[in-house]
Design an enzyme around this catalytic site. Structure first.
Site, short mmCIF file in Angstrom:
data_model
loop_
_atom_site.label_atom_id
_atom_site.label_comp_id
_atom_site.label_asym_id
_atom_site.label_seq_id
_atom_site.Cartn_x
_atom_site.Cartn_y
_atom_site.Cartn_z
N ASN A 193 0.82 -1.21 0.00
CA ASN A 193 0.00 0.00 0.00
C ASN A 193 0.86 1.26 0.00
O ASN A 193 0.55 2.23 -0.71
CB ASN A 193 -0.92 0.01 1.23
CG ASN A 193 -2.10 -0.93 1.07
OD1 ASN A 193 -2.58 -1.15 -0.04
ND2 ASN A 193 -2.58 -1.48 2.18
N HIS A 224 -3.23 2.24 -2.40
CA HIS A 224 -4.26 1.32 -1.93
C HIS A 224 -4.99 0.61 -3.07
O HIS A 224 -5.49 -0.50 -2.89
CB HIS A 224 -5.27 2.07 -1.05
CG HIS A 224 -4.72 2.45 0.29
ND1 HIS A 224 -4.68 1.58 1.35
CD2 HIS A 224 -4.15 3.60 0.73
CE1 HIS A 224 -4.14 2.16 2.40
NE2 HIS A 224 -3.79 3.39 2.05
N ASP A 256 -5.62 -3.32 -3.14
CA ASP A 256 -6.90 -3.98 -3.38
C ASP A 256 -6.77 -5.07 -4.45
O ASP A 256 -7.34 -6.16 -4.32
CB ASP A 256 -7.94 -2.96 -3.83
CG ASP A 256 -8.42 -2.05 -2.70
OD1 ASP A 256 -8.12 -2.36 -1.53
OD2 ASP A 256 -9.08 -1.04 -2.99
N GLU A 289 -6.07 -7.56 5.69
CA GLU A 289 -5.39 -8.58 4.88
C GLU A 289 -5.37 -9.93 5.58
O GLU A 289 -4.56 -10.80 5.26
CB GLU A 289 -3.96 -8.13 4.56
CG GLU A 289 -3.04 -8.00 5.76
CD GLU A 289 -3.07 -6.65 6.45
OE1 GLU A 289 -2.09 -6.31 7.13
OE2 GLU A 289 -4.08 -5.92 6.29
#
Length: 302
Positions: free
Chosen positions: A181, A186, A190, A216
């Site tokens: 990230n 981000h 994803d 996660e």
């Protein structure tokens, strides 16, 4: 209610429900026409008394030709086909009786009404199961969400308590996910989560469960398996994940490793305690250097 075990995506589930609604509408229209034909003693439609009438009606065409192959394996879908075929057979007898005798016997009509009700119940049951599966999905990864995790696990726990099966819980946590990230954003993170879940889902058996526990972190439930076999499967999955390359829209794909903690689903303790044991084993895997698999033992209780 247990979510449907077949691995459908949200898009596939939505598509199936749309087509099932249309097929159900066509069935209702056919049923109304048959009732009208019987009451008004109209000439028999030859298509309704043919041997393959259940395949030629609009509902039957969807069932035999247009329904997804994965859905065709589901017991509820098979039951719908059986009830639908029987309904057409009984309807054909009623129509031929009206044509030759000028009317139908009350007991024959009762059989027809009963099989219609059975078919409608089977369709409603499958539809509820599909909708349940759709609404229990995590919108990002399509793993089952945490809200519905405990009710599903309690059903499995009850089977374990009755010695109907053995089962393992596995906590899976991605290693150094924050770095992805931070480095790529981000959106890339994803994509890593989505790619990972799709990869893991393909390597699970149809009756295993995958839940998004948070961030996660994911919880797997493997049924009909002992601890030794579970460890072997999970550790192989860990190795496979370490070689996985996930497209994040950049020149270089992302790679990831994961740490796993395994415990038996113990009939003598609560679901929450079993999850905590899997979590402790996962943290032991992290402490051992990450990209590791550990099995819970009582020394981890402290």
């Amino acid at each position: 209610m247990t979510a449907i075990s077949l691995n459908f995506t949200r898009e596939e589930l939505q598509n199936i429900l749309t087509h099932l609604d249309q097929a159900l509408f066509n069935h209702i229209q056919w049923h109304k026409r048959i009732i009208r034909d019987l009451i008004c003693r109209l000439p028999v439609n030859k298509g309704d008394i043919e041997q393959k009438a259940h395949q030629e009606c609009l509902f039957g065409q969807w069932y035999t030709q247009d329904s997804p192959k994965k859905l065709q394996k589901h017991p509820g879908f098979v039951a719908i086909g059986e009830a639908h075929k029987q309904m057409h057979q009984v309807a054909a007898r009623l129509l031929m009786s009206m044509n030759t005798k000028g009317g139908v016997e009350s007991q024959d009509y009762d059989i027809f009404a009963n099989v219609i009700e059975r078919l409608q119940l089977e369709i409603a049951s499958l539809k509820r199961e599909l909708e349940f599966s759709l609404h229990t999905r995590d919108p990002l990864t399509e793993a089952t969400n945490r809200i519905d995790m405990l009710p599903m696990l309690r059903e499995i726990h009850a089977l374990v308590k009755r010695s109907a099966q053995s089962c393992c819980l596995i906590m899976m946590d991605l290693d150094f996910f924050k770095k992805i990230n931070d480095k790529y954003g981000h959106n890339a993170g994803d994509k890593v989560l989505i790619g990972l879940v799709h990869f893991v889902s393909k390597h699970l058996r149809s009756y295993d469960k995958l839940f998004r526990y948070g961030g996660e972190e994911f919880l797997l439930c493997m049924q009909h398996i002992d601890l030794q076999e579970c460890y072997s499967r999970v550790d192989q999955l860990r190795k496979d994940i370490s070689t996985l390359e996930i497209d994040i829209g950049r020149k270089t794909p992302a790679t990831i490793t994961a740490s796993f903690g395994i415990t038996l689903l113990d009939p003598h303790v609560s679901i929450e305690e079993c999850i905590d044991r899997a979590d402790k084993a996962m943290y032991a895997a992290k402490s051992a250097g990450r990209n590791n698999t550990k099995t819970w033992d009582p020394s981890m209780q402290a």
